[in-house]
Scaffold this motif. Structure first.
Motif, PDB file in Angstrom:
ATOM      1  N   ASP A  43       0.815  -1.199   0.000  1.00  0.00           N
ATOM      2  CA  ASP A  43       0.000   0.000   0.000  1.00  0.00           C
ATOM      3  C   ASP A  43       0.859   1.264   0.000  1.00  0.00           C
ATOM      4  OD1 ASP A  43      -2.237   1.509   0.024  1.00  0.00           O
ATOM      5  OD2 ASP A  43      -3.224   0.389   1.605  1.00  0.00           O
ATOM      6  N   PHE A  52      -4.396  -3.948  -2.334  1.00  0.00           N
ATOM      7  CA  PHE A  52      -3.210  -3.391  -1.685  1.00  0.00           C
ATOM      8  C   PHE A  52      -3.121  -3.912  -0.263  1.00  0.00           C
ATOM      9  CE2 PHE A  52      -4.391  -0.603  -5.106  1.00  0.00           C
ATOM     10  CZ  PHE A  52      -3.183  -0.479  -5.760  1.00  0.00           C
ATOM     11  N   VAL A  53      -1.931  -4.343   0.090  1.00  0.00           N
ATOM     12  CA  VAL A  53      -1.747  -5.009   1.380  1.00  0.00           C
ATOM     13  C   VAL A  53      -0.766  -4.212   2.234  1.00  0.00           C
ATOM     14  CG1 VAL A  53      -2.185  -7.289   0.424  1.00  0.00           C
ATOM     15  CG2 VAL A  53       0.134  -6.391   0.447  1.00  0.00           C
ATOM     16  N   PRO A  54      -0.813  -4.411   3.556  1.00  0.00           N
ATOM     17  CA  PRO A  54       0.133  -3.715   4.427  1.00  0.00           C
ATOM     18  C   PRO A  54       1.555  -4.228   4.253  1.00  0.00           C
ATOM     19  CG  PRO A  54      -1.450  -4.972   5.742  1.00  0.00           C
ATOM     20  CD  PRO A  54      -1.759  -5.224   4.317  1.00  0.00           C
ATOM     21  N   PHE A  55       2.512  -3.444   4.743  1.00  0.00           N
ATOM     22  CA  PHE A  55       3.912  -3.817   4.603  1.00  0.00           C
ATOM     23  C   PHE A  55       4.270  -5.091   5.328  1.00  0.00           C
ATOM     24  CE2 PHE A  55       4.585   0.029   2.600  1.00  0.00           C
ATOM     25  CZ  PHE A  55       5.765  -0.138   1.922  1.00  0.00           C
ATOM     26  N   ASP A  56       3.650  -5.274   6.505  1.00  0.00           N
ATOM     27  CA  ASP A  56       4.059  -6.429   7.299  1.00  0.00           C
ATOM     28  C   ASP A  56       3.117  -7.606   7.074  1.00  0.00           C
ATOM     29  OD1 ASP A  56       1.968  -5.160   8.424  1.00  0.00           O
ATOM     30  OD2 ASP A  56       2.664  -5.329  10.487  1.00  0.00           O
ATOM     31  N   GLN A  57       2.423  -7.610   5.957  1.00  0.00           N
ATOM     32  CA  GLN A  57       1.569  -8.755   5.648  1.00  0.00           C
ATOM     33  C   GLN A  57       2.445 -10.012   5.653  1.00  0.00           C
ATOM     34  OE1 GLN A  57      -1.694  -8.334   4.720  1.00  0.00           O
ATOM     35  NE2 GLN A  57      -2.269 -10.321   3.945  1.00  0.00           N
ATOM     36  N   SER A  58       2.114 -10.967   6.502  1.00  0.00           N
ATOM     37  CA  SER A  58       2.913 -12.188   6.497  1.00  0.00           C
ATOM     38  C   SER A  58       2.072 -13.399   6.149  1.00  0.00           C
ATOM     39  CB  SER A  58       3.606 -12.385   7.839  1.00  0.00           C
ATOM     40  OG  SER A  58       2.659 -12.331   8.874  1.00  0.00           O
ATOM     41  N   ASP A  59       0.762 -13.299   6.355  1.00  0.00           N
ATOM     42  CA  ASP A  59      -0.087 -14.410   5.956  1.00  0.00           C
ATOM     43  C   ASP A  59      -0.909 -13.985   4.748  1.00  0.00           C
ATOM     44  OD1 ASP A  59      -1.308 -17.160   7.004  1.00  0.00           O
ATOM     45  OD2 ASP A  59      -2.865 -15.943   6.062  1.00  0.00           O
ATOM     46  N   TRP A  60      -0.752 -14.733   3.661  1.00  0.00           N
ATOM     47  CA  TRP A  60      -1.346 -14.313   2.391  1.00  0.00           C
ATOM     48  C   TRP A  60      -2.541 -15.173   2.020  1.00  0.00           C
ATOM     49  CZ3 TRP A  60       0.553 -10.094  -0.300  1.00  0.00           C
ATOM     50  CH2 TRP A  60       1.739  -9.542   0.221  1.00  0.00           C
ATOM     51  N   GLY A 112       9.429  -6.505  -0.070  1.00  0.00           N
ATOM     52  CA  GLY A 112       9.907  -7.508   0.869  1.00  0.00           C
ATOM     53  C   GLY A 112       9.026  -8.734   0.984  1.00  0.00           C
ATOM     54  N   ASP A 136       7.300 -14.356   0.614  1.00  0.00           N
ATOM     55  CA  ASP A 136       6.238 -14.979   1.414  1.00  0.00           C
ATOM     56  C   ASP A 136       5.046 -15.280   0.530  1.00  0.00           C
ATOM     57  OD1 ASP A 136       7.979 -13.359   2.876  1.00  0.00           O
ATOM     58  OD2 ASP A 136       6.632 -13.280   4.582  1.00  0.00           O
TER      59      ASP A 136
END
Lengths: 281, 405, 331
Positions: free
Chosen positions: B191, B218-226, B247, B251
């Motif tokens: 995002d 649009f996803v947050p920067f710290d999205q870790s689970d997709w 980054g 993932d």
């Protein structure tokens, strides 16, 4: 119907991941009163253990076995050399573990280089659940989480070691008076919590980026889980993980994911006003 | 590289190399990271200093070391062929900790205290914006930014864009994807501005070429689970999945693979030689990418460049498009200085516009109106072993930008 | 009277010489060194605001960078949207009020919810990430990931008559120096006032203060709001010296300000400046010398200082022969 089943499974697997990654953090905080800012780095070391096995040409499953042992040992070393001297200064443990996190990250950079690492997948393919396909590995993560949580609970509530730890938490000086070696229980508690962090990193390694900075995101997530669930209780981690995992899976249907995340944390702060000790407190 | 004159303060760095040498045994990049000559100098005071700002620590440290090598390589090359206007170059290198604050501090130091004539480097957009606005523009020193970016947000007389802006990565790539895989494309971006602008351009290009953007989010920067994102992508049944995620890309792809890609192809403008090792072979095989440079390009300039680079930094040494752009930047600065005929910074900047250079990627040039480089658009497919199969080089593409110098 | 004090108290001589040296600094060094010291003094004010709450009321704010960042962003946004002359003054007021308001809101939820100790730190730590996300997604207002930079340059003086550009290192330095001394005196006044004494009593024993009839959560909100305002002020001063980007609100920056205060000595006020300058110059020195290894050294140093010097530099000095030099109250 398919959407519902899959999204529920997504919620459960996300909750499992969150519980798995924040369990060690909560154990250290709940039992020792230490905010471990190096927990993300322990997680990272777990993932590096798997990547190292892959690089050596061994099965990544060895990494899953090695990670908790090595990271647990590193945790005990940290406890012996640094944390032990700071139990009466909780804020200073926070600063010291921040220093530890930098040191671990930079040492990993020196040894492995600054680039990304990768590991071969542990499991591929999918399994049929309620008539729908779902990745086998995610089901495996859920299973491991359930087992780890059960094991932690068993250790905590049903063994002599758990009894000692609970006694140390409720009254340290009384525990010492009763002849319990509190310094030893501290070390083991820290070691076990570190091993949990290492195991979480190893389990997550096929699903995430492996680089020296990877722990930071999980650390922040872990803290959110801990504050939502309530501090100092093992149930809290499960409740926090479930609320955030389920909430994110449910809300991200309706809103921008970023907004969903912001709302959840702000809600957590409001919840604290009503229930200061978290949902389970 | 001459070590005849070694500044005093470097003795500490040498000592540390010895002490930490053991730690770095077996390190792929570690060995090069610890090399002491941050400053290459020869013939005393006659040297002309160029400043390099690199992400050596912090979140961007994946990119720092190879950029530093590329700059060092270019400077060594120039020095061994007689320098610039008869004078040898010296390289200053500083770590910005991937932070705008330290970035400004260090680049100010290189300009004000060390007298650097130009600045090079940086990947992270916030550090770039900081150096461009608060250092390059304020102290009137040219700054060459070697990374692909959205274009437009940094702009000015002293700012030289050497990385691709979205149209330079997408103009030919999108029609190619539509033709090869089908018209339905799904985009996911983090995002912020670069993904937003890139996806906007994807949308326009798709309309023009008979494709369809079947979804964007649009996803947050710290999205870790997709998992939720992937479920939505799979529901849309796209022919191509096109992520604009820095980054979190690894993932996302790892988890997507876990859920089963099906018939969907993956296209990305981020895939390069430094990113590839993050993916296990089965994941990276067949990824489509569009970049301005690849090590696997087969042309005489690149072959010589790669051979020399590997000779200097080892067989495993890696360059990506940013590193090559940095190498080009140093050479373009040299050409501009020689055209200007003096080391006066204003003259050098004036001379930059319209210059062209035969780079490893092919001929590139500086658009005079914007100080943005016209770069090649190369489409390639990743092989399982991590190398790239060049499918087509579309040649030099002029940047489309609102920026006016 | 004054002569008497000067005669008996060498610390006044030391202070006087220090003050003159600080005033002369830009005249004898380069622009780079001047702006560097100015930046570190700004960080010193930021650390001072943390010491006010951490050292004196026992509130552990692990997200203090939120307020520094909020101040900087408020300043930048105000400068961008207030196009008239003299806007800098309004922008600075804005930069103090916005963080203060956030502090009051947060304080209301947390202090009235009886969240204290390390748990407060954990909550603020988690909030850092949230505020960062908010800033990144509101890119129309904040510039998002790229940061905020296209605003009017901040100017001091009387608009139209005599104006000083804060982008000049010397102007920025003297402004920051005056602000640092002012903030220090204000902080000293606060901790020595009756209010300050109650705050310190809360640190020692919250329950007892409650039994004495004080409204503890309210007092905590007040001191927290003051500290947040001061942090915001330091953020505003940072604007001409640094760069406004989401990086200002990182967990790293929150951690490093705690380290500054811990190294200097918490609960000493002057220690905030001592620690900030010591750590920042050490970091600058190390990163100039060791482009890659410096961060490792910083980590090791942080651990060692906390293990070996629990009371920080000023605490150490207090205990040994330097008693008379540092201007702290003997308590």
């Amino acid at each position: 119907m398919e959407a519902l089943v899959i999204q529920t499974l997504n919620g459960v697997s996300l909750a499992s991941i969150l519980i798995l990654t924040s369990l060690g953090l909560a154990v250290i905080f709940g039992m020792l009163g230490v905010v471990n800012l190096a927990h993300g780095e322990l997680f990272m070391l777990g993932a590096y253990a798997v990547a190292t096995m892959s690089k050596l040409g061994l099965s990544p499953w060895w990494g899953l076995l090695v990670a908790p042992i090595v990271v647990g040992a590193i945790g005990m070393l940290i406890e012996r050399t640094i944390i032990r001297r700071l139990y009466h200064r909780p804020i200073d443990t926070l600063l010291a573990t921040w220093g530890v996190s930098i040191v671990i990250r930079q040492v990993v950079r020196l040894i492995y280089g600054t680039g990304h690492m990768s590991s071969t997948s542990l499991m591929v393919g999918s399994t049929t659940v309620f008539g729908y396909e779902y990745p086998t590995y995610r089901l495996f993560v859920i299973l491991v989480t359930v087992l780890v949580v059960l094991l932690t609970f068993f250790l905590y509530f049903k063994t002599t070691f758990g009894l000692k730890i609970r006694l140390v938490i409720s009254n340290r000086s009384m525990a010492r008076a009763l002849g319990i070696n509190t310094s030893k229980t501290d070390m083991w508690a820290f070691g076990i919590a570190s091993a949990l962090g290492g195991l979480a990193g190893a389990i997550m390694s096929p699903l995430v980026t492996i680089d020296p900075e990877m722990g930071l995101a999980f650390l922040a997530k872990g803290f959110i889980v801990v504050i939502v669930g309530g501090i100092g209780s093992l149930y809290g981690v499960i409740a926090g993980g479930a609320v955030i995992g389920g909430g994110e899976a449910a809300i991200s249907f309706l809103l921008r994911p970023v907004v969903a995340q912001i709302i959840i944390v702000l809600l957590a702060v409001v919840i604290i006003r009503v229930r200061p000790k978290g949902i389970t407190g | 590289m001459s070590k005849t004159e070694k500044p005093n303060h470097l003795s500490g760095a040498t000592l540390s190399r010895r002490r930490f040498g053991k730690l770095a045994v077996g390190a792929a990049v570690g060995g090069t990271v610890l090399q002491a000559p941050w400053i290459i100098s020869a013939r005393g005071e006659e040297t002309v200093k160029l400043g390099g700002l690199f992400h050596m620590t912090g979140a961007g440290s994946v990119w720092g070391p190879s950029m530093q090598q590329c700059m060092e390589y270019a400077i060594n090359e120039i020095n061994s062929s007689g320098g610039v206007l008869g004078r040898q170059l010296a390289m200053l290198a500083e770590d910005d900790n991937t932070s705008p604050d330290i970035g400004i501090q260090k680049s100010t130091k290189m300009i004000q205290a060390d007298g650097a004539k130009a600045l090079f480097g940086v990947v992270y957009s916030s550090v770039r914006a900081a150096v461009a606005a608060n250092v390059a523009a304020r102290f009137r020193v040219p700054y060459f930014y070697p990374t692909y970016w959205e274009g437009g947000t940094s702009c000015g007389r002293y700012y030289v864009s050497m990385g691709a802006v979205p149209n330079q990565q997408l103009d030919y790539f999108i029609p190619y994807l539509v033709e090869k895989f089908g018209p339905r494309i799904y985009c996911v971006g983090q995002d912020y501005i670069w993904p937003r602008q890139s996806i906007e351009i994807v949308e326009t290009l798709l309309k023009k070429h008979g494709g369809e953007l079947v979804g964007k989010e649009f996803v947050p920067f710290d999205q870790s689970d997709w998992s939720s994102v992937i479920r939505r992508i799979k529901d849309a049944k796209p022919d191509v999945f096109f992520p604009f995620i820095g980054g979190g890309l690894v993932d996302c792809i790892k988890q997507y693979y876990d859920f089963g890609l099906g018939e969907t192809a993956i296209a990305s403008t981020l895939m390069d030689e430094l990113f590839v090792p993050a993916f296990p072979p089965e994941l990276r095989e067949g990824m489509q990418c569009s970049v301005s440079y690849l090590m696997d390009l087969d042309n005489p300039v690149n072959n010589a460049f790669i051979a020399g680079y590997k000779k200097a930094y080892g067989e495993d040494a890696v360059v990506n498009n940013m590193g090559e752009a940095l190498y080009d930047s140093v050479h373009l600065w040299k050409l501009a200085t020689e055209k200007a005929g003096s080391f006066d910074i204003e003259d050098t900047v004036d001379a930059l516009g319209g210059l062209s250079f035969n780079a490893p990627q092919g001929e590139i040039s500086i658009q005079a109106s914007s100080n943005h480089a016209a770069l090649h658009q190369i489409i390639a497919e990743v092989r399982a072993d991590g190398s790239f199969e060049v499918i087509k080089d579309f040649g030099k593409v002029e940047p489309i930008t609102d920026c006016k110098v | 009277m004054i002569n008497n004090v000067l005669y008996k108290q060498p610390k006044f001589w030391v202070l006087g010489i220090l003050f003159l040296a600080l005033c002369a600094f830009p005249q004898v060094t380069s622009g780079y060194q001047t702006s560097l010291l100015a930046k570190f003094l700004v960080f010193g004010i930021f650390a001072l605001s943390l010491d006010l709450i951490w050292g004196y009321s026992g509130i552990v704010n692990f997200g203090h960078a939120i307020f520094f960042g909020a101040g900087a962003y408020a300043m930048g946004i105000a400068l961008k949207y207030l196009p008239f002359a003299g806007a800098t003054y309004f922008a600075v007021i804005f930069a103090i009020l916005v963080p203060m308001l956030i502090g009051i809101l947060l304080g209301y939820f947390l202090f009235y919810g009886r969240v204290g100790g390390v748990f407060f730190g954990v909550v603020t730590l988690a909030l850092t990430g949230v505020v960062q996300s908010i800033i990144i997604i509101s890119s129309d207002l904040t510039g998002g990931m790229n940061g905020l930079f296209d605003f009017a340059p901040p100017k001091l003086g009387i608009p139209g008559l005599i104006e000083f550009d804060l982008y000049s290192p010397t102007v920025a330095y003297y402004t920051v120096l005056a602000a640092a001394i002012g903030c220090y005196l204000l902080a000293r006044y606060i901790v020595n006032s009756d209010f300050g004494r109650v705050i310190q009593a809360i640190r020692e024993d919250e329950d007892r203060v409650e039994y004495l009839g004080y409204n503890v959560p309210f007092l905590k909100v007040v001191i927290f709001a003051i500290a947040c305002g001061m942090a915001g002020f330091s953020g505003a001063l940072y604007v001409p010296l640094g760069f406004i980007s989401p990086d200002l609100l990182s967990i790293e920056r929150s951690a490093v300000v705690l380290v500054w205060v811990a190294v200097g000595g918490r609960g000493t006020l002057i220690g905030a400046f001592v620690g900030t300058l010591a750590v920042s110059y050490m970091q600058t020195f190390l990163s100039d010398q060791f482009v890659v290894l410096w961060l490792l050294f910083i980590g090791v140093l942080a651990i060692l200082v906390i293990l070996i010097w629990p009371t920080g530099i000023v605490g150490f000095a207090k205990r040994y022969s330097l008693r008379s030099i540092f201007p702290f109250k003997q308590s």
